[in-house]
Write a protein that holds these residues in place. Structure first.
Motif, short mmCIF file in Angstrom:
data_model
loop_
_atom_site.label_atom_id
_atom_site.label_comp_id
_atom_site.label_asym_id
_atom_site.label_seq_id
_atom_site.Cartn_x
_atom_site.Cartn_y
_atom_site.Cartn_z
N GLU A 137 -36.90 -11.12 -66.17
CA GLU A 137 -35.52 -11.53 -66.36
C GLU A 137 -34.73 -10.43 -67.07
O GLU A 137 -33.62 -10.09 -66.67
CB GLU A 137 -35.45 -12.83 -67.19
CG GLU A 137 -34.03 -13.41 -67.22
CD GLU A 137 -33.92 -14.64 -68.12
OE1 GLU A 137 -34.93 -15.02 -68.75
OE2 GLU A 137 -32.82 -15.21 -68.18
N THR A 138 -35.34 -9.88 -68.11
CA THR A 138 -34.70 -8.76 -68.80
C THR A 138 -34.51 -7.58 -67.85
O THR A 138 -33.45 -6.94 -67.84
CB THR A 138 -35.54 -8.34 -70.02
OG1 THR A 138 -35.46 -9.37 -70.99
CG2 THR A 138 -35.05 -7.04 -70.61
N ALA A 139 -35.51 -7.32 -67.04
CA ALA A 139 -35.40 -6.22 -66.07
C ALA A 139 -34.22 -6.46 -65.15
O ALA A 139 -33.38 -5.57 -64.93
CB ALA A 139 -36.69 -6.11 -65.27
N ALA A 140 -34.12 -7.67 -64.61
CA ALA A 140 -33.06 -7.95 -63.64
C ALA A 140 -31.67 -7.81 -64.26
O ALA A 140 -30.77 -7.19 -63.69
CB ALA A 140 -33.24 -9.37 -63.09
N TRP A 141 -31.48 -8.39 -65.45
CA TRP A 141 -30.15 -8.31 -66.08
C TRP A 141 -29.82 -6.88 -66.48
O TRP A 141 -28.66 -6.47 -66.42
CB TRP A 141 -30.06 -9.24 -67.28
CG TRP A 141 -29.79 -10.66 -66.84
CD1 TRP A 141 -30.71 -11.64 -66.65
CD2 TRP A 141 -28.52 -11.21 -66.48
NE1 TRP A 141 -30.11 -12.78 -66.19
CE2 TRP A 141 -28.74 -12.56 -66.09
CE3 TRP A 141 -27.21 -10.71 -66.44
CZ2 TRP A 141 -27.72 -13.39 -65.66
CZ3 TRP A 141 -26.19 -11.55 -66.03
CH2 TRP A 141 -26.44 -12.88 -65.64
N SER A 142 -30.82 -6.12 -66.90
CA SER A 142 -30.49 -4.76 -67.31
C SER A 142 -30.23 -3.87 -66.08
O SER A 142 -29.41 -2.96 -66.14
CB SER A 142 -31.58 -4.17 -68.21
OG SER A 142 -32.69 -3.79 -67.46
N ILE A 143 -30.88 -4.18 -64.97
CA ILE A 143 -30.55 -3.47 -63.73
C ILE A 143 -29.11 -3.78 -63.32
O ILE A 143 -28.31 -2.88 -63.09
CB ILE A 143 -31.53 -3.88 -62.59
CG1 ILE A 143 -32.93 -3.34 -62.89
CG2 ILE A 143 -31.01 -3.39 -61.24
CD1 ILE A 143 -34.01 -3.93 -62.01
N PHE A 144 -28.81 -5.08 -63.28
CA PHE A 144 -27.45 -5.50 -62.91
C PHE A 144 -26.41 -4.91 -63.86
O PHE A 144 -25.37 -4.38 -63.45
CB PHE A 144 -27.36 -7.03 -62.90
CG PHE A 144 -25.97 -7.56 -62.75
CD1 PHE A 144 -25.33 -7.48 -61.52
CD2 PHE A 144 -25.29 -8.12 -63.83
CE1 PHE A 144 -24.02 -7.96 -61.37
CE2 PHE A 144 -23.99 -8.60 -63.68
CZ PHE A 144 -23.35 -8.52 -62.45
N GLY A 145 -26.71 -5.00 -65.15
CA GLY A 145 -25.78 -4.50 -66.16
C GLY A 145 -25.63 -2.99 -66.09
O GLY A 145 -24.53 -2.46 -66.22
N GLY A 146 -26.74 -2.30 -65.89
CA GLY A 146 -26.70 -0.84 -65.81
C GLY A 146 -25.81 -0.39 -64.65
O GLY A 146 -24.94 0.48 -64.83
N ILE A 147 -26.02 -0.99 -63.48
CA ILE A 147 -25.20 -0.63 -62.33
C ILE A 147 -23.73 -0.94 -62.60
O ILE A 147 -22.84 -0.11 -62.37
CB ILE A 147 -25.65 -1.40 -61.06
CG1 ILE A 147 -27.12 -1.11 -60.73
CG2 ILE A 147 -24.76 -1.05 -59.87
CD1 ILE A 147 -27.70 -2.01 -59.65
N SER A 148 -23.48 -2.14 -63.11
CA SER A 148 -22.10 -2.61 -63.26
C SER A 148 -21.33 -1.80 -64.29
O SER A 148 -20.17 -1.41 -64.06
CB SER A 148 -22.09 -4.09 -63.68
OG SER A 148 -22.77 -4.87 -62.72
N ILE A 149 -21.95 -1.55 -65.42
CA ILE A 149 -21.24 -0.81 -66.47
C ILE A 149 -21.06 0.65 -66.05
O ILE A 149 -20.02 1.26 -66.31
CB ILE A 149 -22.01 -0.91 -67.80
CG1 ILE A 149 -22.02 -2.37 -68.30
CG2 ILE A 149 -21.40 0.01 -68.86
CD1 ILE A 149 -20.73 -2.88 -68.87
N ARG A 150 -22.08 1.19 -65.35
CA ARG A 150 -21.88 2.55 -64.82
C ARG A 150 -20.68 2.56 -63.89
O ARG A 150 -19.85 3.49 -63.92
CB ARG A 150 -23.13 3.01 -64.04
CG ARG A 150 -23.00 4.42 -63.42
CD ARG A 150 -22.76 5.40 -64.52
NE ARG A 150 -22.42 6.77 -64.15
CZ ARG A 150 -21.16 7.24 -64.15
NH1 ARG A 150 -20.14 6.44 -64.41
NH2 ARG A 150 -20.93 8.52 -63.91
N ALA A 151 -20.58 1.54 -63.06
CA ALA A 151 -19.50 1.47 -62.08
C ALA A 151 -18.14 1.32 -62.77
O ALA A 151 -17.20 2.04 -62.46
CB ALA A 151 -19.74 0.31 -61.12
#
Lengths: 196, 196, 196, 196
Positions: B146-160
């Motif tokens: 779960e942490t992996a998924a949210w940090s992947i999503f968050g990493g992409i989104s905040i980078r964007a």
DNA sequence: GATGAATGAGCTTTCATTCAT
DNA sequence: CATGAATGAAAGCTCATTCAT
């Protein structure tokens, strides 16, 4: 004590801004929560915007200090990244209001939002510096340290805010090891991870 | 053509909500941009909130379709993650307004915000599913999908979103390889990555 | 059948006007209740005001007919007054919506309200005529027949509307004897009633 | 002086509510008439409805005090009824705005209207009490004191409002003797008044 | 320093009416 | 005859800011 009222206003403002968002937050509610008259807020801060910027300024500074001052200067970049992850989670655990404010209020073209991003950029640049050091030392490899830094920051932050709104009682810091490991060694098991 | 007005309102609303945020957006501005009378918006949507939720619902569905429908079902989890990163960046490149709306408007206790998060959770669960598949296949290793998924999503989104406010002309998709590599293999060069 | 829609609109309008009052009643609700399109109302009536006036006109005419046509022309004024009381209560029992409309909507300086009062005056004048006849015959004695007529009308009406909002199941007509007796012989027991 | 603004708002509100009715009355007009900014009304009253209820509450209390406090406690029920008639007419002469408000705004199922009726019921019960006392003393005879009380109240009120909209210069109190006589001894000349 | 009554611009929402079909 | 999408004026209410005390 000097600034007793100022402090009350400051704390009330963080509460209200994080609960309602900047636009929906009212000076009335802040005043009520701080137990001062509405006019008193305007004695200490010239406007709602100025109060917000002050608060965000202090918060971002505190984030920087809380996280970056813990960095062991002689340690490896890998170790420093682990500290970043742990300390930023700890900060968001202690100041979850501020975590919410960051993610809600930093994105837009209003003056306060540009200002806010300037401060965030400053913090993320510190992360980027560590990544770049790691590359220089041969510890890390990435073609884009800026992307790495923002995705690290974003990954931690979004993980944290999701957790905050889940209203779980688990301490955010417990996610630190898993999060750090993912950032440092990735998801792939070591024997693979082929390039396309 | 049916729904011509509805579409104009929809597009105008995305524009205005992303530029001003939900609270600061005015029905007047949306109406003007859609070139309809203000009353017309209320003929099609019962309230500002309902218009927003409709828009967010469509947007999140489109995000899900745009990204998840591209997943090659027979590919490895690693490859699927690469597709996710690329397609989500592509989506944010095409719908940067919606990227901004997600990060600004999902966090809070208002009905529309809870609803919004429900939809996001749905999307992030799909990412989590891929991570879990990867673990089952022995491709991935993490103690907390779960942490992996949210940090992947968050990493992409905040980078964007950082990139969007930088107003660079670089296409967001160009960050996909570096971002995917970081997620999959981590920052560490392969010969190290010691555990604390 | 001619006017099928007109009738549906008429009935729906009475419903809605009595439930909401003229101002709060909406053409949308009337249309919905009449099961016609909103435009259809405007095909049959030029405006909300015209619909209202038509309805009030019909209603007041019906009140006049219902009550005054029952008057036995050869009876005494006393007997005629008893009929008035009974028949007006019967009318309000059958058309309680209209009772409410009369008392809510007749008082004001808008055109529709003046018009309404003109019609009411016509009805009350008939009562006044009976009182005057009674005086001419030596049956009645009062120095002010107009006051008598309005207070008779008002007494019956307010008694009725109070009963309507009490939502009792008692038939309004059951109050007729007591009300008539009070109007005709007054409250005082016969052996007294001294003048000040 | 405290409450100067509150009083101005109160008076302006009575004016406007009686002239336009609750729904058609606008806060803008009330503000203009009170010579305060619209926001000032909302500083003193939370909503249009609350302003209305406050006003109606005060008005009904004043009606009760104006009329009932004049009742000579040692007098006969007959004499008390005469006082009621005279004082209620006097009250409506002095506060014709409030007479209009009562008859227009008390009938409906909105909260403010139910509340209004609760207050009216309280007043009419006092009249009913006098009627019942009269019966107990053998002064009065009626099978239904509640009907008597409401028809007395309604007779006076409707006589008054008719007079108000007639815009005559005659003082309402001049109708008191005729009205009282009708209520007490009825229309019939004493030598008759047979039962059917 | 501190207060809180007062302000008015600006917002969301409603709804009678119109008119092309 | 009948429809219902579209309109825009108008209304209730909010709230950051001011200022006399």
């Amino acid at each position: 004590m000097r600034q007793a009222k100022s402090h009350a206003i400051f704390n009330a403002a963080i509460d209200v801004f994080s609960e309602r968002g900047f636009e929906k937050a009212t000076m009335d509610e802040i005043a009520a929560k701080a137990k001062v008259a509405k006019g008193t807020i305007y004695y200490h801060f010239n406007s709602k915007e100025e109060l917000f910027v002050f608060l965000v300024d202090e918060g971002t500074k505190l984030l920087g200090e809380s996280v970056l001052s813990k960095l062991p200067q002689t340690a490896t970049a890998t170790e420093q990244l682990r500290v970043i992850v742990r300390e930023q989670l700890e900060f968001f655990q202690n100041y979850s209001d501020f975590c919410i404010i960051i993610l809600r209020e930093a994105w837009g073209e209003d003056t306060r939002q540009r200002e806010f991003r300037r401060m965030l950029v400053h913090y993320v640049r510190a992360i980027q510096g560590i990544v770049e050091n790691g590359i220089a030392c041969g510890e890390f490899a990435t073609s884009d340290p800026e992307t790495a830094a923002w995705s690290i920051f974003g990954g931690i932050s979004i993980r944290a805010i999701h957790h905050i709104f889940t209203r779980s009682t688990i301490n955010l810091v417990e996610f630190a090891p898993a999060l750090a490991e993912q950032i440092i060694t990735g998801l792939a098991t070591s024997h693979q991870a082929g390039e396309p």
